[in-house]
Design an enzyme around this catalytic site. Structure first.
Site, PDB file in Angstrom:
ATOM      1  N   LYS A  94      13.404 -11.495 -29.125  1.00  0.00           N
ATOM      2  CA  LYS A  94      13.032 -12.710 -28.393  1.00  0.00           C
ATOM      3  C   LYS A  94      13.717 -13.969 -28.907  1.00  0.00           C
ATOM      4  O   LYS A  94      13.946 -14.914 -28.167  1.00  0.00           O
ATOM      5  CB  LYS A  94      11.518 -12.893 -28.423  1.00  0.00           C
ATOM      6  N   GLU A 116       5.283 -20.303 -22.448  1.00  0.00           N
ATOM      7  CA  GLU A 116       4.061 -19.513 -22.291  1.00  0.00           C
ATOM      8  C   GLU A 116       4.164 -18.338 -23.259  1.00  0.00           C
ATOM      9  O   GLU A 116       5.259 -17.934 -23.636  1.00  0.00           O
ATOM     10  CB  GLU A 116       3.951 -18.972 -20.860  1.00  0.00           C
ATOM     11  N   SER A 387      13.670  -2.803 -29.914  1.00  0.00           N
ATOM     12  CA  SER A 387      13.418  -4.218 -29.629  1.00  0.00           C
ATOM     13  C   SER A 387      12.708  -4.992 -30.733  1.00  0.00           C
ATOM     14  O   SER A 387      12.895  -6.201 -30.858  1.00  0.00           O
ATOM     15  CB  SER A 387      12.623  -4.352 -28.326  1.00  0.00           C
TER      16      SER A 387
HETATM   17  C1  LIG Z   1       8.053  -9.085 -25.922  1.00  0.00           C
HETATM   18  C2  LIG Z   1       8.566  -7.786 -26.398  1.00  0.00           C
HETATM   19  C3  LIG Z   1       9.014  -6.782 -25.505  1.00  0.00           C
HETATM   20  C4  LIG Z   1       8.898  -6.917 -24.005  1.00  0.00           C
HETATM   21  O1  LIG Z   1       9.631  -7.943 -23.443  1.00  0.00           O
HETATM   22  P1  LIG Z   1      10.946  -7.700 -22.585  1.00  0.00           P
HETATM   23  O2  LIG Z   1      11.222  -9.014 -21.963  1.00  0.00           O
HETATM   24  O3  LIG Z   1      10.664  -6.622 -21.592  1.00  0.00           O
HETATM   25  O4  LIG Z   1      12.001  -7.278 -23.536  1.00  0.00           O
HETATM   26  C5  LIG Z   1       9.530  -5.618 -26.020  1.00  0.00           C
HETATM   27  N1  LIG Z   1       9.605  -5.414 -27.359  1.00  0.00           N
HETATM   28  C6  LIG Z   1       9.179  -6.330 -28.250  1.00  0.00           C
HETATM   29  C7  LIG Z   1       9.278  -6.022 -29.702  1.00  0.00           C
HETATM   30  C8  LIG Z   1       8.647  -7.548 -27.801  1.00  0.00           C
HETATM   31  O5  LIG Z   1       8.211  -8.444 -28.689  1.00  0.00           O
END
Ligand SMILES: *Cc1c(COP(=O)(O)O)cnc(C)c1O
Length: 409
Positions: A94, A116, A387
């Site tokens: 993010k 948000e 992610s």
């Molecule tokens: C917020 C988040 C997501 C989901 O958000 P996307 O916009 O779909 O990428 C996925 N993995 C992690 C670790 C997150 O913090």
């Protein structure tokens, strides 16, 4: 958006379903993308921050023991690589988006940032970027989430942000987003609204996808260097869809690379408790953009459910809707229980504790590999968008995975 004519539609999806007051701000932002963000000078400044502050490029880690745990024979899953966004500053992808948007806002002359947040991860990333650039930050968060995500509320406050508790609707992410849009309408001259995923009205889905495409661009370069070839498949979890589209952007034009997104199936996509609009939703308009979403027969937005707060959103970015319809990407889903099991497997085979969101992608690696290896006639090489890290989910993981009698998972 290098094309001046790009109007923010991805096939039948996307667009800009907003009140007239916001059109000016969205036009201004669209212009800033082509006149500031796409310039070499901006990209150089952003690249410098990504390398010296965020920690990019993130590694591409080969996960040999996980691959053999998922497919002991190796007949379907050949080599498996993890694109390590968990190693970014603040623990997830993010920050790539937050740093880029806040830097852009600063260049646009904006003096105030709003955002948000649901789980608080995007709020923390935005508060971090605002502290770095010295801009005041106001984060809208549903009252329910403020209570559930106390550690992230604390982090945001420590970083100097103001957290505004939203009491309307279901008091969760979608209500926080509505409230942030309302603030933006009132303060549009001074304020930039930093949206946290590849969703919302044009130009946000494109802006966020561009800022996250660093994931896919790096992954493509790294896998070519390591294996001498493109992967057979790329797979990532999908909430709003930003980490997945960021990874996909590295491979979209390479038709030999099959793309998989994994949504949160919660208790199951055949129950009312899930967060899988691409798998089990309908087409509609949410937060200024047309895409798949969860709604009832009257068109009322339904509450999403997932064990992972970051996937707990009833909508999804419009580019994913288009990729689904055209068949360029396939969308699967994983339940809460499957994600929890995947967390344990990777922790104990690779020594990496994933975010619960990431674990959804991990839970479907074998299925994706089986499908792809069938088609290509050999074991598949797979890249996973890793992610984020699981520190934030420790309490949930321990509650579900460690049985008191055994004392260990
Ligand atoms: C917020 C988040 C997501 C989901 O958000 P996307 O916009 O779909 O990428 C996925 N993995 C992690 C670790 C997150 O913090």
């Amino acid at each position: 958006m290098n094309r001046a004519s790009f109007d923010g539609s991805y096939g039948a999806y996307g667009g800009r379903y907003v009140s007239e007051t916001l059109v000016f701000a969205l036009d201004e932002l669209t212009r800033a993308v082509s006149e500031i963000l796409l310039r070499d000078a901006f990209q150089a400044e952003l690249d410098q921050l990504l390398s010296t502050y965020v920690g990019r490029p993130t590694p591409l880690t080969e996960a040999t023991r996980l691959a053999r745990a998922l497919d002991p024979s190796g007949a379907s899953l050949g080599r498996l690589f993890l694109k390590r966004e968990d190693l970014c500053h603040t623990g997830a992808h993010k920050i790539n988006n937050a740093i880029g948007q806040v830097l852009l806002a600063k260049k646009m002359g904006k003096t105030r940032i709003i955002a948000e947040t649901g789980a608080g991860q995007h709020g923390v990333a935005t508060a971090t970027a605002c502290a770095l650039f010295g801009l005041p930050c106001h984060v809208y968060m549903g009252e329910e989430d403020v209570a559930r995500q106390a550690p992230n509320v604390g982090r945001m406050k420590l970083l100097g942000a103001e957290v505004i508790s939203v009491r309307s609707g279901s008091r969760t992410l979608k209500d926080a987003m509505n409230e942030a849009l309302r603030d933006w309408v009132t303060n549009v001259a001074t304020t930039h609204y930093c949206i946290g995923s590849a969703a919302g009205p044009h130009p946000y889905p494109e802006l966020v996808a561009r800022l996250q495409s660093v994931i896919g661009v790096e992954a493509r370069e790294q896998i070519l260097e390591r294996t001498g070839a493109l992967p057979d498949a790329a797979i990532a979890c999908v909430g709003g869809g930003s980490n997945a589209i960021g990874l996909f952007r590295g491979f979209l034009t390479a038709k030999s690379v099959r793309l998989f997104g994994v949504e949160a199936a919660g208790d199951g996509v055949d129950t009312p408790r899930h967060a899988a609009p691409l798998t089990a939703g309908r087409v509609g308009v949410l937060h200024g953009s047309k895409s798949y979403l969860l709604c009832d027969d009257e068109g009322q937005i339904l509450e999403a459910h997932s064990i992972s707060a970051g996937l707990d959103y009833p909508g999804v970015g419009p580019e994913h809707a288009h990729l689904k319809d055209t068949g360029r990407a396939r969308y699967l889903a994983a339940t809460d229980a499957e994600a929890l099991a995947a967390c344990k497997t990777i922790a104990q085979t690779e020594g990496i504790i994933p975010a619960l969101e990431t674990a959804h992608a991990l839970a479907r690696i074998y299925d994706a590999a089986a499908e792809v290896s069938q088609a290509v006639g050999r074991p598949a090489t797979v890249v996973v968008g890793f992610s984020g890290r699981g520190d934030k989910d420790l309490a949930t993981l321990l509650a579900h995975l460690v049985t008191p009698e055994a004392g260990r998972a």
